[in-house]
Structure formats: structure tokens, C-alpha cells
Design an enzyme around this catalytic site. Structure first.
Site, PDB file in Angstrom:
ATOM      1  N   LYS A  46       0.795  -1.081  -0.086  1.00  0.00           N
ATOM      2  CA  LYS A  46       0.047   0.050   0.053  1.00  0.00           C
ATOM      3  C   LYS A  46       0.776   1.178  -0.005  1.00  0.00           C
ATOM      4  O   LYS A  46       1.759   1.291   0.987  1.00  0.00           O
ATOM      5  CB  LYS A  46      -0.805   0.067   1.212  1.00  0.00           C
ATOM      6  CG  LYS A  46      -1.872   1.297   1.219  1.00  0.00           C
ATOM      7  CD  LYS A  46      -2.578   1.226   2.423  1.00  0.00           C
ATOM      8  CE  LYS A  46      -2.055   1.737   3.870  1.00  0.00           C
ATOM      9  NZ  LYS A  46      -1.620   3.335   3.948  1.00  0.00           N
ATOM     10  N   ASP A  73      -3.389   4.085  -2.173  1.00  0.00           N
ATOM     11  CA  ASP A  73      -4.374   4.600  -1.114  1.00  0.00           C
ATOM     12  C   ASP A  73      -4.380   6.133  -0.744  1.00  0.00           C
ATOM     13  O   ASP A  73      -3.659   6.559   0.195  1.00  0.00           O
ATOM     14  CB  ASP A  73      -3.845   4.003   0.447  1.00  0.00           C
ATOM     15  CG  ASP A  73      -4.832   4.376   1.384  1.00  0.00           C
ATOM     16  OD1 ASP A  73      -5.732   4.712   1.274  1.00  0.00           O
ATOM     17  OD2 ASP A  73      -4.053   4.489   2.772  1.00  0.00           O
ATOM     18  N   LYS A  75      -7.212   7.850  -1.214  1.00  0.00           N
ATOM     19  CA  LYS A  75      -8.546   8.354  -0.685  1.00  0.00           C
ATOM     20  C   LYS A  75      -9.051   9.791  -1.409  1.00  0.00           C
ATOM     21  O   LYS A  75      -9.145  10.794  -0.956  1.00  0.00           O
ATOM     22  CB  LYS A  75      -8.544   8.915   0.716  1.00  0.00           C
ATOM     23  CG  LYS A  75      -7.767   7.687   1.685  1.00  0.00           C
ATOM     24  CD  LYS A  75      -7.913   7.953   2.928  1.00  0.00           C
ATOM     25  CE  LYS A  75      -7.598   6.796   4.104  1.00  0.00           C
ATOM     26  NZ  LYS A  75      -6.245   6.390   3.723  1.00  0.00           N
ATOM     27  N   ASP A  78     -13.135  14.965  -4.156  1.00  0.00           N
ATOM     28  CA  ASP A  78     -13.111  16.077  -4.984  1.00  0.00           C
ATOM     29  C   ASP A  78     -14.317  15.862  -5.944  1.00  0.00           C
ATOM     30  O   ASP A  78     -15.174  15.161  -5.918  1.00  0.00           O
ATOM     31  CB  ASP A  78     -11.706  16.347  -5.736  1.00  0.00           C
ATOM     32  CG  ASP A  78     -11.343  17.679  -5.881  1.00  0.00           C
ATOM     33  OD1 ASP A  78     -12.153  18.498  -6.066  1.00  0.00           O
ATOM     34  OD2 ASP A  78     -10.358  17.990  -5.610  1.00  0.00           O
ATOM     35  N   THR A 137     -10.656   4.304  10.586  1.00  0.00           N
ATOM     36  CA  THR A 137     -10.441   3.520  12.083  1.00  0.00           C
ATOM     37  C   THR A 137      -9.975   4.223  13.008  1.00  0.00           C
ATOM     38  O   THR A 137     -10.041   3.757  14.239  1.00  0.00           O
ATOM     39  CB  THR A 137      -9.485   2.185  11.419  1.00  0.00           C
ATOM     40  OG1 THR A 137      -8.100   2.567  10.995  1.00  0.00           O
ATOM     41  CG2 THR A 137     -10.097   1.273  10.628  1.00  0.00           C
ATOM     42  N   ARG A 229       2.543  -0.522  10.698  1.00  0.00           N
ATOM     43  CA  ARG A 229       3.328  -0.481  12.028  1.00  0.00           C
ATOM     44  C   ARG A 229       3.802  -1.501  12.573  1.00  0.00           C
ATOM     45  O   ARG A 229       5.218  -1.630  12.969  1.00  0.00           O
ATOM     46  CB  ARG A 229       2.890   0.744  12.780  1.00  0.00           C
ATOM     47  CG  ARG A 229       3.076   2.083  12.386  1.00  0.00           C
ATOM     48  CD  ARG A 229       2.360   3.362  13.189  1.00  0.00           C
ATOM     49  NE  ARG A 229       1.073   3.070  12.931  1.00  0.00           N
ATOM     50  CZ  ARG A 229       0.102   4.029  13.524  1.00  0.00           C
ATOM     51  NH1 ARG A 229       0.711   5.057  14.160  1.00  0.00           N
ATOM     52  NH2 ARG A 229      -1.260   3.962  13.171  1.00  0.00           N
TER      53      ARG A 229
END
Length: 253
Positions: A46, A73, A75, A78, A137, A229
Site C-alpha cells: 500500500k 491509498d 483516498k 473532490d 479506523t 506499523r
């Protein structure tokens, strides 16, 4: 070789294909190191806003050309024309998945889905899956309330998932906690649910608020798990990725 023993049906192989590593790093050099290190242990990489802003589209093309799959990714959110044009650009990059914000509305999603499909046909390109972000999230009811949405996250996720499905999206991004609600609401088993907010049981939640372990997310019915992470900060990223795949594979067994 029988079908039951073929590589494609092996639970670990299937699980690996469903694991997406979030390359949330700030340099091209570190991203390349991780791709080389982990391309045989995850199914997709990603690339989000941090790395794309630092490295630009060249790195996306580089990873795709090397034979690895990319989830872009960014997002997009617009006016419909702008997002549709961005979707066309993402299609030409050769990414496997990219996303838009469902809150951009039905016209934005529909025009993007149509533009991507038409471009893929006209230019003989593989059509990426276009998925819509529902509720981040990191958000809970208090966050939604602060922006004028007086509802629980799962209610808003379901509402946006239904809108995305009706607007031609291939799936959504949602917390693993909402997967079962999305499946019940949308119905179509081909509708993808990509879940961030996945953490091994011994990992910190960081800024994620609606999290599950890999096994829990798979049990809930997620199609892809996004993990960043816990792998990136591990002393041995390969061993951590393998452990996550094993956790996922137990469910697939």
C-alpha cells in the site's frame, strides 16, 4: 497434484495474498528495501499519502513493473470530474486497487468507476478494483459527532457501503468490526472489504480505535488486511509478516 494440495489452495498461500503491507515510510530508499525484503511474504504493497508525496508516481510504476501489486491509498475526494481523472491516472499506473472517499457522493463514485472501466477497455489495461473509504479506523462516535454526524461508526459505515455498492464501487475500506454488517447489508460476496486497523495481539493500537487481530479480522470475513506499523517497526519484519500470515491461515484452514 490434486486440487486440495495445489499451491493456490494452500491456506498460507491464500493468506499471504490477502496481506497488504502499508509502506508508511518517508523515503524511497526505505520503501525499496521493504519491497525487496517482503515481496515474497505479502500479497500487496500500500502506498499512501506520505510516501506518494515524497516519492511521486515513479515509485508506484517501479513497484508494479517489478512484479508486485500496489494498493494506491490516496483516498480521492473532490468534484466528480477531478476524481474520475485521477482514477484514470491510477489505472494507467497499473495499480491493483485504489480508493476514493465514499462521502464524496454517488456521482463522484459512479463517474470514477465508469471512467476507469472505459479506460481499461480502450487502452487494453487491467482494470483496478475501485473501493470507497467509509469511516476511518481512527474515528469513533465522538469524532463523527464533531463533524456533525450524530450516529455510531457502524451505522455510518453501513450507510456508505450501501451507497458505494449502488454507485459501482468494487468494495469498501472499513474497520474489521463492521465487516459482518457490510456483508449483511450489501449481500454480494464479490464486494470487497479491505480492513485496516489490524494489529497482532501483542501490538499497540497506536492511533487506531476500532481494531482486531488478523485472525479475528479474517473470521469476520475481511478480504484483505492492511498492516503497517507492527511489521515496519518489528526487529525482524519478515518473521512478523510470517507470523501474521500464519495467524490468518489458521482461519482459512
Amino acid at each position: 497434484m490434486t486440487a486440495s494440495s495445489s499451491p493456490k489452495s494452500d491456506p498460507k498461500t491464500l493468506a499471504q495474498g490477502k496481506l497488504i503491507l502499508a509502506l508508511d515510510v518517508d523515503t524511497v530508499e526505505r520503501a525499496r528495501e521493504l519491497v525487496v525484503m517482503l515481496r515474497d511474504h505479502v500479497g500487496m504493497f500500500k502506498i499512501g499519502s506520505q510516501l506518494f508525496t515524497a516519492a511521486g508516481p515513479g515509485l508506484v510504476r517501479e513497484i508494479v513493473t517489478s512484479g508486485s501489486r500496489v494498493f494506491l491509498d490516496l483516498k480521492f475526494h473532490d468534484i466528480p470530474n477531478t476524481v474520475a481523472a485521477a482514477g484514470v491516472a491510477a489505472t494507467r499506473f497499473g495499480v491493483s486497487i485504489f480508493n476514493v472517499h465514499a462521502s464524496g457522493g454517488s456521482e463522484m463514485m459512479r463517474r470514477t468507476a465508469d471512467a476507469v472501466a472505459n479506460t481499461a477497455i480502450a487502452e487494453s489495461l487491467a482494470r483496478p478494483s475501485v473501493i470507497a473509504v467509509t469511516v476511518l479506523t481512527s474515528a469513533d462516535a465522538s469524532v463523527l459527532s464533531s463533524v456533525g454526524l450524530n450516529c455510531e461508526p457502524d451505522q455510518q459505515v453501513t450507510r456508505l457501503a450501501l451507497l458505494a455498492a449502488a454507485s459501482g464501487m468494487d468494495g469498501v475500506v472499513a474497520s474489521p468490526h463492521e465487516v459482518s454488517r457490510i456483508r449483511a447489508a450489501v449481500g454480494a460476496q464479490t464486494f470487497l472489504v479491505v480492513t485496516p486497523g489490524v494489529r497482532p495481539s501483542d501490538s499497540a493500537s497506536d492511533d487506531q480505535r476500532r481494531v482486531m487481530t488478523p485472525a479475528q479480522a479474517m473470521t469476520a470475513g475481511a478480504d484483505y488486511l492492511v498492516v503497517g506499523r507492527p511489521i515496519l517497526s518489528a526487529a525482524n519484519p519478515v518473521e512478523t509478516a510470517r507470523a501474521i500470515v500464519n495467524d490468518m491461515a489458521e482461519v482459512l484452514c
